[in-house]
Design a protein around this motif. Structure first.
Motif, PDB file in Angstrom:
ATOM      1  N   GLY A  40      -5.620   1.495  -5.289  1.00 40.15           N
ATOM      2  CA  GLY A  40      -5.575  -0.630  -5.798  1.00 40.15           C
ATOM      3  C   GLY A  40      -4.887   0.800  -7.629  1.00 40.15           C
ATOM      4  O   GLY A  40      -4.858  -0.260  -8.135  1.00 40.15           O
ATOM      5  N   ARG A  41      -5.361   1.773  -8.086  1.00 39.39           N
ATOM      6  CA  ARG A  41      -5.137   2.261  -8.965  1.00 39.39           C
ATOM      7  C   ARG A  41      -3.784   2.134  -9.326  1.00 39.39           C
ATOM      8  O   ARG A  41      -3.093   2.109 -10.670  1.00 39.39           O
ATOM      9  CB  ARG A  41      -5.966   3.390  -9.206  1.00 39.39           C
ATOM     10  CG  ARG A  41      -6.728   4.022 -10.639  1.00 39.39           C
ATOM     11  CD  ARG A  41      -7.662   5.219 -10.458  1.00 39.39           C
ATOM     12  NE  ARG A  41      -8.509   4.671 -10.305  1.00 39.39           N
ATOM     13  CZ  ARG A  41      -9.562   5.365  -9.479  1.00 39.39           C
ATOM     14  NH1 ARG A  41      -9.551   6.872  -9.942  1.00 39.39           N
ATOM     15  NH2 ARG A  41     -10.651   5.072  -9.237  1.00 39.39           N
ATOM     16  N   TYR A  42      -3.229   3.256  -8.679  1.00 37.50           N
ATOM     17  CA  TYR A  42      -2.206   3.372  -8.963  1.00 37.50           C
ATOM     18  C   TYR A  42      -0.673   2.580  -8.143  1.00 37.50           C
ATOM     19  O   TYR A  42       0.638   2.653  -8.376  1.00 37.50           O
ATOM     20  CB  TYR A  42      -1.951   5.007  -8.801  1.00 37.50           C
ATOM     21  CG  TYR A  42      -2.962   5.632  -9.242  1.00 37.50           C
ATOM     22  CD1 TYR A  42      -2.631   5.926 -10.453  1.00 37.50           C
ATOM     23  CD2 TYR A  42      -4.021   6.368  -8.955  1.00 37.50           C
ATOM     24  CE1 TYR A  42      -3.235   6.356 -11.821  1.00 37.50           C
ATOM     25  CE2 TYR A  42      -4.423   7.329  -9.661  1.00 37.50           C
ATOM     26  CZ  TYR A  42      -4.531   7.261 -11.361  1.00 37.50           C
ATOM     27  OH  TYR A  42      -5.443   8.067 -11.678  1.00 37.50           O
ATOM     28  N   GLY A  43      -0.716   1.580  -7.270  1.00 38.55           N
ATOM     29  CA  GLY A  43       0.057   1.090  -6.267  1.00 38.55           C
ATOM     30  C   GLY A  43       0.727   1.913  -5.308  1.00 38.55           C
ATOM     31  O   GLY A  43       1.379   1.303  -4.537  1.00 38.55           O
ATOM     32  N   LEU A  44       0.353   3.110  -5.253  1.00 35.89           N
ATOM     33  CA  LEU A  44       1.114   4.215  -4.188  1.00 35.89           C
ATOM     34  C   LEU A  44       0.483   4.257  -2.540  1.00 35.89           C
ATOM     35  O   LEU A  44      -1.061   4.131  -2.593  1.00 35.89           O
ATOM     36  CB  LEU A  44       1.224   6.189  -4.559  1.00 35.89           C
ATOM     37  CG  LEU A  44       1.646   6.297  -6.598  1.00 35.89           C
ATOM     38  CD1 LEU A  44       1.460   6.960  -7.091  1.00 35.89           C
ATOM     39  CD2 LEU A  44       3.001   5.994  -6.401  1.00 35.89           C
TER      40      LEU A  44
ATOM     41  N   ASP B 252       9.182   4.916  -2.370  1.00 34.18           N
ATOM     42  CA  ASP B 252       8.511   3.983  -1.976  1.00 34.18           C
ATOM     43  C   ASP B 252       8.828   3.162  -3.103  1.00 34.18           C
ATOM     44  O   ASP B 252       8.910   1.849  -2.624  1.00 34.18           O
ATOM     45  CB  ASP B 252       7.362   4.583  -0.711  1.00 34.18           C
ATOM     46  CG  ASP B 252       6.988   3.275   0.149  1.00 34.18           C
ATOM     47  OD1 ASP B 252       7.688   2.125   0.613  1.00 34.18           O
ATOM     48  OD2 ASP B 252       5.518   3.207  -0.961  1.00 34.18           O
ATOM     49  N   ALA B 253       7.979   3.230  -3.771  1.00 32.54           N
ATOM     50  CA  ALA B 253       7.517   2.837  -5.319  1.00 32.54           C
ATOM     51  C   ALA B 253       8.713   1.818  -5.736  1.00 32.54           C
ATOM     52  O   ALA B 253       8.774   0.924  -5.820  1.00 32.54           O
ATOM     53  CB  ALA B 253       6.488   3.531  -6.290  1.00 32.54           C
ATOM     54  N   ARG B 254       9.217   3.290  -5.839  1.00 33.66           N
ATOM     55  CA  ARG B 254      11.114   2.094  -6.407  1.00 33.66           C
ATOM     56  C   ARG B 254      11.434   0.824  -5.637  1.00 33.66           C
ATOM     57  O   ARG B 254      11.283   0.503  -6.012  1.00 33.66           O
ATOM     58  CB  ARG B 254      11.697   3.533  -7.124  1.00 33.66           C
ATOM     59  CG  ARG B 254      11.003   4.577  -7.891  1.00 33.66           C
ATOM     60  CD  ARG B 254      12.594   5.084  -8.440  1.00 33.66           C
ATOM     61  NE  ARG B 254      12.162   5.692  -9.091  1.00 33.66           N
ATOM     62  CZ  ARG B 254      11.683   6.370  -9.813  1.00 33.66           C
ATOM     63  NH1 ARG B 254      11.903   8.533  -8.552  1.00 33.66           N
ATOM     64  NH2 ARG B 254      11.424   7.716 -11.204  1.00 33.66           N
TER      65      ARG B 254
ATOM     66  N   ARG C 154       5.553  15.198  -0.546  1.00 32.06           N
ATOM     67  CA  ARG C 154       4.750  13.448   0.400  1.00 32.06           C
ATOM     68  C   ARG C 154       5.176  12.970  -0.808  1.00 32.06           C
ATOM     69  O   ARG C 154       5.432  11.293  -1.303  1.00 32.06           O
ATOM     70  CB  ARG C 154       4.014  13.744   0.434  1.00 32.06           C
ATOM     71  CG  ARG C 154       2.989  12.951   0.466  1.00 32.06           C
ATOM     72  CD  ARG C 154       3.518  11.511   1.686  1.00 32.06           C
ATOM     73  NE  ARG C 154       2.776  11.001   1.987  1.00 32.06           N
ATOM     74  CZ  ARG C 154       2.394   9.165   2.601  1.00 32.06           C
ATOM     75  NH1 ARG C 154       3.846   9.412   2.843  1.00 32.06           N
ATOM     76  NH2 ARG C 154       2.179   8.355   2.440  1.00 32.06           N
ATOM     77  N   LEU C 155       4.558  13.158  -2.210  1.00 31.52           N
ATOM     78  CA  LEU C 155       4.478  12.576  -3.983  1.00 31.52           C
ATOM     79  C   LEU C 155       6.511  12.358  -3.374  1.00 31.52           C
ATOM     80  O   LEU C 155       6.491  11.314  -4.637  1.00 31.52           O
ATOM     81  CB  LEU C 155       4.396  13.417  -4.492  1.00 31.52           C
ATOM     82  CG  LEU C 155       2.513  13.805  -4.491  1.00 31.52           C
ATOM     83  CD1 LEU C 155       2.862  15.007  -6.109  1.00 31.52           C
ATOM     84  CD2 LEU C 155       1.917  12.653  -4.821  1.00 31.52           C
ATOM     85  N   GLU C 156       6.970  12.873  -3.403  1.00 35.13           N
ATOM     86  CA  GLU C 156       8.446  12.492  -4.096  1.00 35.13           C
ATOM     87  C   GLU C 156       8.910  11.310  -2.749  1.00 35.13           C
ATOM     88  O   GLU C 156       9.446  10.459  -3.175  1.00 35.13           O
ATOM     89  CB  GLU C 156       9.612  13.275  -3.213  1.00 35.13           C
ATOM     90  CG  GLU C 156      11.238  13.449  -3.697  1.00 35.13           C
ATOM     91  CD  GLU C 156      11.902  14.163  -3.339  1.00 35.13           C
ATOM     92  OE1 GLU C 156      13.275  13.932  -3.210  1.00 35.13           O
ATOM     93  OE2 GLU C 156      11.583  15.924  -3.537  1.00 35.13           O
ATOM     94  N   ASP C 157       7.942  11.293  -1.782  1.00 33.64           N
ATOM     95  CA  ASP C 157       8.564   9.958  -0.447  1.00 33.64           C
ATOM     96  C   ASP C 157       7.847   8.613  -1.467  1.00 33.64           C
ATOM     97  O   ASP C 157       8.438   7.154  -1.119  1.00 33.64           O
ATOM     98  CB  ASP C 157       7.948  10.112   0.763  1.00 33.64           C
ATOM     99  CG  ASP C 157       9.046  10.938   1.364  1.00 33.64           C
ATOM    100  OD1 ASP C 157       9.783  11.346   0.759  1.00 33.64           O
ATOM    101  OD2 ASP C 157       8.497  11.818   2.054  1.00 33.64           O
TER     102      ASP C 157
END
Length: 383
Positions: A244-248, A95-97, A88-91
Protein backbone atom coordinates in the motif's frame (compact mmCIF):
# COMPACT_ATOMS: atom_id res chain seq x y z
CA UNK A 1 44.06 -12.98 54.31
CA UNK A 2 42.22 -11.90 51.19
CA UNK A 3 39.37 -14.10 50.00
CA UNK A 4 39.52 -15.47 46.43
CA UNK A 5 36.70 -15.04 43.92
CA UNK A 6 36.11 -16.57 40.52
CA UNK A 7 34.13 -14.94 37.72
CA UNK A 8 32.14 -16.08 34.71
CA UNK A 9 31.86 -13.53 31.93
CA UNK A 10 29.15 -14.02 29.41
CA UNK A 11 28.91 -12.10 26.12
CA UNK A 12 25.67 -12.36 24.17
CA UNK A 13 23.53 -10.37 21.76
CA UNK A 14 20.04 -9.97 23.16
CA UNK A 15 16.99 -8.08 22.03
CA UNK A 16 13.81 -7.12 23.83
CA UNK A 17 10.41 -6.23 22.44
CA UNK A 18 9.88 -2.94 24.28
CA UNK A 19 7.48 -0.11 23.50
CA UNK A 20 9.21 2.57 21.47
CA UNK A 21 9.47 5.95 23.17
CA UNK A 22 8.46 8.54 20.58
CA UNK A 23 10.54 11.18 22.38
CA UNK A 24 13.74 9.31 21.54
CA UNK A 25 15.33 9.05 18.12
CA UNK A 26 14.72 5.55 16.80
CA UNK A 27 17.97 3.75 15.97
CA UNK A 28 17.39 0.58 13.98
CA UNK A 29 20.89 -0.62 14.92
CA UNK A 30 19.57 -1.28 18.42
CA UNK A 31 16.82 -3.56 17.06
CA UNK A 32 18.65 -6.15 14.95
CA UNK A 33 18.29 -9.14 17.29
CA UNK A 34 21.41 -11.36 17.11
CA UNK A 35 22.84 -9.29 14.24
CA UNK A 36 23.35 -6.31 16.57
CA UNK A 37 26.92 -5.14 16.99
CA UNK A 38 28.53 -5.18 20.41
CA UNK A 39 28.64 -1.39 20.65
CA UNK A 40 25.14 -0.77 19.28
CA UNK A 41 23.42 -2.00 22.44
CA UNK A 42 25.98 -0.65 24.91
CA UNK A 43 23.66 2.10 26.19
CA UNK A 44 20.87 -0.42 26.77
CA UNK A 45 23.20 -2.78 28.63
CA UNK A 46 24.77 0.00 30.70
CA UNK A 47 21.40 1.35 31.83
CA UNK A 48 20.13 -2.09 32.88
CA UNK A 49 23.36 -3.52 34.32
CA UNK A 50 23.43 -4.02 38.09
CA UNK A 51 27.01 -4.74 39.18
CA UNK A 52 27.63 -7.52 41.67
CA UNK A 53 28.67 -6.42 45.15
CA UNK A 54 32.13 -7.82 45.75
CA UNK A 55 32.83 -8.04 49.51
CA UNK A 56 35.80 -6.12 50.82
CA UNK A 57 38.97 -8.18 50.87
CA UNK A 58 38.01 -10.40 47.95
CA UNK A 59 40.37 -10.65 44.98
CA UNK A 60 39.90 -12.38 41.60
CA UNK A 61 41.90 -15.58 41.08
CA UNK A 62 40.28 -17.03 37.93
CA UNK A 63 38.16 -15.84 34.98
CA UNK A 64 35.85 -17.81 32.68
CA UNK A 65 34.69 -16.20 29.45
CA UNK A 66 32.07 -17.54 27.03
CA UNK A 67 31.76 -15.12 24.08
CA UNK A 68 30.22 -15.02 20.65
CA UNK A 69 32.28 -14.09 17.61
CA UNK A 70 32.26 -10.47 16.42
CA UNK A 71 30.32 -8.93 13.56
CA UNK A 72 30.66 -11.00 10.39
CA UNK A 73 29.81 -10.85 6.70
CA UNK A 74 26.76 -12.73 5.35
CA UNK A 75 27.21 -16.42 4.61
CA UNK A 76 27.29 -17.88 1.09
CA UNK A 77 23.64 -18.89 1.36
CA UNK A 78 22.64 -15.39 2.37
CA UNK A 79 24.79 -13.81 -0.36
CA UNK A 80 22.83 -15.84 -2.91
CA UNK A 81 19.58 -14.65 -1.30
CA UNK A 82 20.66 -11.03 -1.74
CA UNK A 83 21.65 -11.67 -5.37
CA UNK A 84 18.17 -13.11 -5.93
CA UNK A 85 16.67 -10.08 -4.20
CA UNK A 86 18.41 -7.78 -6.71
CA UNK A 87 16.80 -9.68 -9.59
CA UNK A 88 13.45 -9.64 -7.84
CA UNK A 89 13.59 -5.86 -7.26
CA UNK A 90 14.41 -5.37 -10.94
CA UNK A 91 11.27 -7.32 -11.86
CA UNK A 92 9.16 -5.31 -9.40
CA UNK A 93 10.34 -2.01 -10.90
CA UNK A 94 9.61 -3.27 -14.43
CA UNK A 95 6.14 -4.37 -13.31
CA UNK A 96 5.53 -0.95 -11.74
CA UNK A 97 6.49 0.79 -14.98
CA UNK A 98 4.26 -1.58 -16.92
CA UNK A 99 1.36 -0.58 -14.68
CA UNK A 100 2.22 3.13 -15.09
CA UNK A 101 2.77 3.41 -11.35
CA UNK A 102 4.00 6.89 -10.31
CA UNK A 103 7.62 6.03 -9.53
CA UNK A 104 7.95 8.95 -7.14
CA UNK A 105 6.28 6.59 -4.64
CA UNK A 106 9.17 4.15 -5.04
CA UNK A 107 12.43 4.85 -3.14
CA UNK A 108 15.03 5.74 -5.77
CA UNK A 109 17.65 3.32 -4.42
CA UNK A 110 15.50 0.35 -5.39
CA UNK A 111 15.93 1.06 -9.09
CA UNK A 112 19.13 -0.69 -10.19
CA UNK A 113 20.13 -1.83 -6.70
CA UNK A 114 22.91 -4.44 -6.54
CA UNK A 115 24.07 -6.35 -3.51
CA UNK A 116 27.31 -5.04 -1.94
CA UNK A 117 28.37 -8.69 -1.77
CA UNK A 118 27.51 -9.48 -5.40
CA UNK A 119 29.81 -12.07 -6.93
CA UNK A 120 31.33 -13.10 -3.61
CA UNK A 121 31.99 -16.87 -3.57
CA UNK A 122 32.72 -17.08 0.15
CA UNK A 123 31.20 -15.46 3.20
CA UNK A 124 30.69 -15.58 6.94
CA UNK A 125 34.14 -14.23 7.83
CA UNK A 126 34.86 -11.78 10.64
CA UNK A 127 34.88 -8.22 9.30
CA UNK A 128 37.03 -5.31 10.46
CA UNK A 129 34.33 -4.08 12.87
CA UNK A 130 34.18 -7.58 14.37
CA UNK A 131 37.93 -7.63 14.88
CA UNK A 132 37.76 -4.26 16.62
CA UNK A 133 34.91 -5.44 18.87
CA UNK A 134 36.88 -8.40 20.17
CA UNK A 135 40.14 -6.48 20.40
CA UNK A 136 38.42 -3.83 22.53
CA UNK A 137 36.81 -6.54 24.66
CA UNK A 138 40.26 -7.99 25.37
CA UNK A 139 41.51 -4.56 26.44
CA UNK A 140 38.51 -4.04 28.72
CA UNK A 141 38.86 -7.46 30.36
CA UNK A 142 42.52 -6.79 31.16
CA UNK A 143 41.63 -3.34 32.49
CA UNK A 144 38.93 -4.78 34.75
CA UNK A 145 41.06 -7.66 36.06
CA UNK A 146 44.66 -6.41 35.94
CA UNK A 147 45.95 -8.82 38.59
CA UNK A 148 44.74 -11.82 36.59
CA UNK A 149 46.78 -10.85 33.53
CA UNK A 150 49.99 -9.53 35.09
CA UNK A 151 51.70 -12.90 34.75
CA UNK A 152 53.87 -13.95 31.80
CA UNK A 153 51.79 -15.71 29.18
CA UNK A 154 51.68 -19.50 29.13
CA UNK A 155 48.96 -21.57 27.36
CA UNK A 156 48.31 -23.57 30.52
CA UNK A 157 47.71 -20.40 32.52
CA UNK A 158 45.58 -18.60 29.93
CA UNK A 159 43.64 -21.20 27.95
CA UNK A 160 41.97 -19.90 24.78
CA UNK A 161 39.52 -22.09 22.85
CA UNK A 162 37.43 -21.45 19.74
CA UNK A 163 35.35 -23.49 17.36
CA UNK A 164 36.85 -24.52 14.04
CA UNK A 165 34.70 -21.95 12.24
CA UNK A 166 37.12 -19.22 11.06
CA UNK A 167 35.09 -16.28 12.42
CA UNK A 168 35.24 -17.76 15.92
CA UNK A 169 38.98 -18.46 15.86
CA UNK A 170 39.62 -15.02 14.31
CA UNK A 171 37.62 -13.51 17.16
CA UNK A 172 39.80 -15.38 19.65
CA UNK A 173 42.91 -14.00 17.97
CA UNK A 174 41.57 -10.42 17.96
CA UNK A 175 40.63 -10.74 21.64
CA UNK A 176 44.05 -12.16 22.53
CA UNK A 177 45.80 -9.34 20.69
CA UNK A 178 43.97 -6.86 22.89
CA UNK A 179 44.40 -8.88 26.06
CA UNK A 180 48.15 -9.38 25.70
CA UNK A 181 49.03 -6.17 23.80
CA UNK A 182 52.16 -4.49 25.09
CA UNK A 183 53.39 -7.68 26.72
CA UNK A 184 55.41 -9.07 23.81
CA UNK A 185 58.07 -8.02 21.31
CA UNK A 186 56.27 -8.23 17.95
CA UNK A 187 55.80 -4.99 16.02
CA UNK A 188 55.07 -1.48 17.27
CA UNK A 189 52.23 -2.77 19.46
CA UNK A 190 54.59 -5.18 21.23
CA UNK A 191 52.23 -8.07 20.53
CA UNK A 192 53.04 -11.64 21.37
CA UNK A 193 52.11 -15.03 19.95
CA UNK A 194 49.54 -17.11 21.83
CA UNK A 195 47.78 -20.42 21.36
CA UNK A 196 44.15 -20.92 20.28
CA UNK A 197 42.85 -24.49 20.62
CA UNK A 198 40.03 -25.92 18.50
CA UNK A 199 38.14 -29.19 18.51
CA UNK A 200 36.86 -30.89 15.37
CA UNK A 201 33.38 -29.71 14.43
CA UNK A 202 32.19 -33.30 14.49
CA UNK A 203 33.19 -33.83 18.13
CA UNK A 204 33.05 -30.36 19.73
CA UNK A 205 30.38 -31.08 22.35
CA UNK A 206 31.27 -28.00 24.39
CA UNK A 207 31.20 -25.15 21.86
CA UNK A 208 29.33 -26.64 18.87
CA UNK A 209 27.03 -29.09 20.61
CA UNK A 210 24.27 -28.21 18.13
CA UNK A 211 26.37 -29.84 15.39
CA UNK A 212 27.00 -32.99 17.42
CA UNK A 213 23.48 -33.75 18.65
CA UNK A 214 21.46 -35.73 16.11
CA UNK A 215 18.31 -35.49 18.22
CA UNK A 216 18.56 -31.72 18.07
CA UNK A 217 19.08 -31.75 14.30
CA UNK A 218 15.89 -33.80 13.87
CA UNK A 219 14.02 -31.48 16.25
CA UNK A 220 15.14 -28.40 14.33
CA UNK A 221 14.16 -29.87 10.97
CA UNK A 222 10.66 -30.60 12.30
CA UNK A 223 10.25 -27.23 14.00
CA UNK A 224 11.48 -24.88 11.28
CA UNK A 225 8.26 -25.11 9.18
CA UNK A 226 6.18 -24.49 12.32
CA UNK A 227 8.31 -21.45 13.19
CA UNK A 228 7.82 -20.07 9.68
CA UNK A 229 4.07 -20.53 10.10
CA UNK A 230 4.12 -18.58 13.37
CA UNK A 231 5.94 -15.69 11.68
CA UNK A 232 3.50 -15.53 8.74
CA UNK A 233 0.87 -13.20 10.30
CA UNK A 234 3.51 -10.53 11.03
CA UNK A 235 5.09 -10.86 7.59
CA UNK A 236 1.67 -10.79 5.91
CA UNK A 237 0.71 -7.61 7.77
CA UNK A 238 3.95 -5.84 6.88
CA UNK A 239 3.78 -7.07 3.28
CA UNK A 240 0.33 -5.55 2.89
CA UNK A 241 1.50 -2.30 4.47
CA UNK A 242 4.48 -1.96 2.09
CA UNK A 243 2.36 -2.79 -0.97
CA UNK A 244 0.00 0.00 0.00
CA UNK A 245 2.85 2.39 0.79
CA UNK A 246 4.98 1.90 -2.34
CA UNK A 247 2.65 0.22 -4.85
CA UNK A 248 5.09 -2.62 -5.56
CA UNK A 249 3.77 -6.18 -5.56
CA UNK A 250 5.92 -7.41 -2.69
CA UNK A 251 5.63 -10.99 -1.49
CA UNK A 252 6.24 -12.34 2.00
CA UNK A 253 9.64 -13.64 0.84
CA UNK A 254 10.52 -10.18 -0.47
CA UNK A 255 9.83 -8.68 2.96
CA UNK A 256 11.90 -11.37 4.67
CA UNK A 257 14.84 -10.70 2.32
CA UNK A 258 14.52 -6.93 2.68
CA UNK A 259 14.56 -7.28 6.47
CA UNK A 260 17.72 -9.35 6.21
CA UNK A 261 19.23 -6.71 3.92
CA UNK A 262 18.29 -4.01 6.44
CA UNK A 263 20.11 -5.89 9.21
CA UNK A 264 23.21 -6.38 7.09
CA UNK A 265 23.32 -2.78 5.88
CA UNK A 266 22.79 -1.33 9.35
CA UNK A 267 25.16 -3.64 11.20
CA UNK A 268 27.98 -4.04 8.67
CA UNK A 269 27.83 -0.85 6.62
CA UNK A 270 26.08 1.68 8.90
CA UNK A 271 23.52 2.25 6.13
CA UNK A 272 20.08 2.92 7.59
CA UNK A 273 18.46 4.98 4.82
CA UNK A 274 17.86 2.20 2.28
CA UNK A 275 16.30 -1.17 3.19
CA UNK A 276 15.70 -0.13 6.81
CA UNK A 277 13.91 3.05 5.72
CA UNK A 278 11.23 0.95 4.00
CA UNK A 279 9.91 -0.02 7.44
CA UNK A 280 8.48 2.10 10.22
CA UNK A 281 9.77 1.72 13.81
CA UNK A 282 6.81 -0.44 14.87
CA UNK A 283 7.32 -2.70 11.83
CA UNK A 284 11.01 -3.08 12.63
CA UNK A 285 10.18 -4.05 16.19
CA UNK A 286 7.69 -6.62 14.93
CA UNK A 287 10.30 -8.04 12.55
CA UNK A 288 12.80 -8.17 15.40
CA UNK A 289 10.18 -10.01 17.43
CA UNK A 290 9.93 -12.69 14.72
CA UNK A 291 13.71 -13.18 14.97
CA UNK A 292 13.45 -13.43 18.75
CA UNK A 293 10.59 -15.90 18.43
CA UNK A 294 12.70 -18.10 16.17
CA UNK A 295 15.64 -17.92 18.59
CA UNK A 296 13.35 -18.78 21.52
CA UNK A 297 11.95 -21.90 19.86
CA UNK A 298 15.07 -23.19 18.08
CA UNK A 299 17.85 -22.07 20.46
CA UNK A 300 16.32 -21.02 23.75
CA UNK A 301 13.73 -21.85 26.37
CA UNK A 302 11.22 -23.08 23.78
CA UNK A 303 12.45 -26.66 24.22
CA UNK A 304 14.66 -28.11 26.97
CA UNK A 305 16.68 -30.05 24.40
CA UNK A 306 18.06 -26.71 23.17
CA UNK A 307 19.89 -26.03 26.42
CA UNK A 308 20.41 -29.51 27.82
CA UNK A 309 23.05 -29.92 25.12
CA UNK A 310 25.10 -27.26 26.90
CA UNK A 311 25.71 -29.34 30.01
CA UNK A 312 29.29 -30.38 29.04
CA UNK A 313 30.16 -26.66 28.69
CA UNK A 314 28.62 -25.88 32.07
CA UNK A 315 30.56 -28.74 33.65
CA UNK A 316 33.77 -27.43 32.10
CA UNK A 317 33.13 -23.95 33.49
CA UNK A 318 32.39 -25.29 36.98
CA UNK A 319 35.38 -27.67 36.95
CA UNK A 320 37.85 -24.96 35.94
CA UNK A 321 36.57 -22.70 38.71
CA UNK A 322 36.81 -25.47 41.29
CA UNK A 323 40.38 -26.22 40.22
CA UNK A 324 41.33 -22.55 40.67
CA UNK A 325 39.74 -22.42 44.12
CA UNK A 326 41.55 -25.58 45.16
CA UNK A 327 44.88 -24.21 43.91
CA UNK A 328 44.33 -21.04 45.94
CA UNK A 329 43.39 -22.99 49.06
CA UNK A 330 46.51 -25.10 48.72
CA UNK A 331 48.64 -21.97 48.17
CA UNK A 332 50.15 -23.28 44.98
CA UNK A 333 52.79 -21.02 43.43
CA UNK A 334 51.91 -18.67 40.59
CA UNK A 335 52.21 -20.37 37.21
CA UNK A 336 51.04 -23.73 38.51
CA UNK A 337 47.32 -23.18 37.91
CA UNK A 338 44.98 -21.69 35.30
CA UNK A 339 44.02 -18.05 35.77
CA UNK A 340 41.64 -17.72 32.81
CA UNK A 341 39.72 -19.99 30.47
CA UNK A 342 38.48 -18.07 27.41
CA UNK A 343 36.06 -19.48 24.81
CA UNK A 344 34.77 -18.09 21.50
CA UNK A 345 31.77 -19.59 19.75
CA UNK A 346 28.36 -18.72 18.28
CA UNK A 347 24.81 -17.63 19.07
CA UNK A 348 23.89 -21.33 18.89
CA UNK A 349 26.26 -21.80 21.84
CA UNK A 350 25.58 -18.67 23.86
CA UNK A 351 21.78 -18.61 23.84
CA UNK A 352 21.30 -22.26 24.95
CA UNK A 353 24.02 -21.82 27.59
CA UNK A 354 22.27 -18.75 29.01
CA UNK A 355 19.09 -20.84 29.29
CA UNK A 356 20.95 -23.63 31.05
CA UNK A 357 22.04 -21.04 33.63
CA UNK A 358 18.45 -19.84 33.96
CA UNK A 359 19.25 -16.31 32.83
CA UNK A 360 16.68 -13.82 31.48
CA UNK A 361 13.80 -16.02 32.58
CA UNK A 362 10.93 -14.04 34.05
CA UNK A 363 8.09 -14.90 36.40
CA UNK A 364 6.65 -18.37 36.85
CA UNK A 365 8.70 -19.75 33.95
CA UNK A 366 11.72 -19.78 36.27
CA UNK A 367 9.99 -22.16 38.66
CA UNK A 368 9.36 -24.70 35.90
CA UNK A 369 12.89 -24.73 34.51
CA UNK A 370 14.26 -28.21 35.14
CA UNK A 371 17.97 -28.64 35.72
CA UNK A 372 19.11 -31.48 33.42
CA UNK A 373 21.08 -34.38 34.73
CA UNK A 374 24.35 -35.47 33.19
CA UNK A 375 22.75 -38.75 32.11
CA UNK A 376 19.88 -37.00 30.31
CA UNK A 377 22.29 -34.71 28.48
CA UNK A 378 24.48 -37.62 27.40
CA UNK A 379 21.38 -39.48 26.20
CA UNK A 380 20.38 -36.52 24.02
CA UNK A 381 23.88 -36.31 22.55
CA UNK A 382 23.81 -39.95 21.39
CA UNK A 383 24.05 -40.87 17.75
Amino acid sequence: MKNPIVALFFVIFLSAFNCFNADEAFDVRKHLSTVSRYGAVKEIVDSNFIPSKVPDGCVPIHLNLVARHGTRSPTKKRIRELDNLALRLEDLIKDARGRNLPLERVPSWLDGWKSPWQGRLKGGELITKGEEELYDLGLKIREKFPTLFDEEYHPNIYTIRATQVPRASASAVAFGMGLFSGNGSLGPGRHRAFSVLSESRASDIMLRFHDCCHNYKHFREKQEPAVSKLKEPVLNEITSALIGRYGLNFTRQDISSLWFLCKQEASLLDITNQACSLFGPSEIMLLEWTDDLEAYILKGYGNSLNYRMGLPLLEDVAESMEQAIKAEEESRPLGSFEKARLRFAHAETIIPFSCLLGLFLDGSEGATLATPSKASAEKNMEG
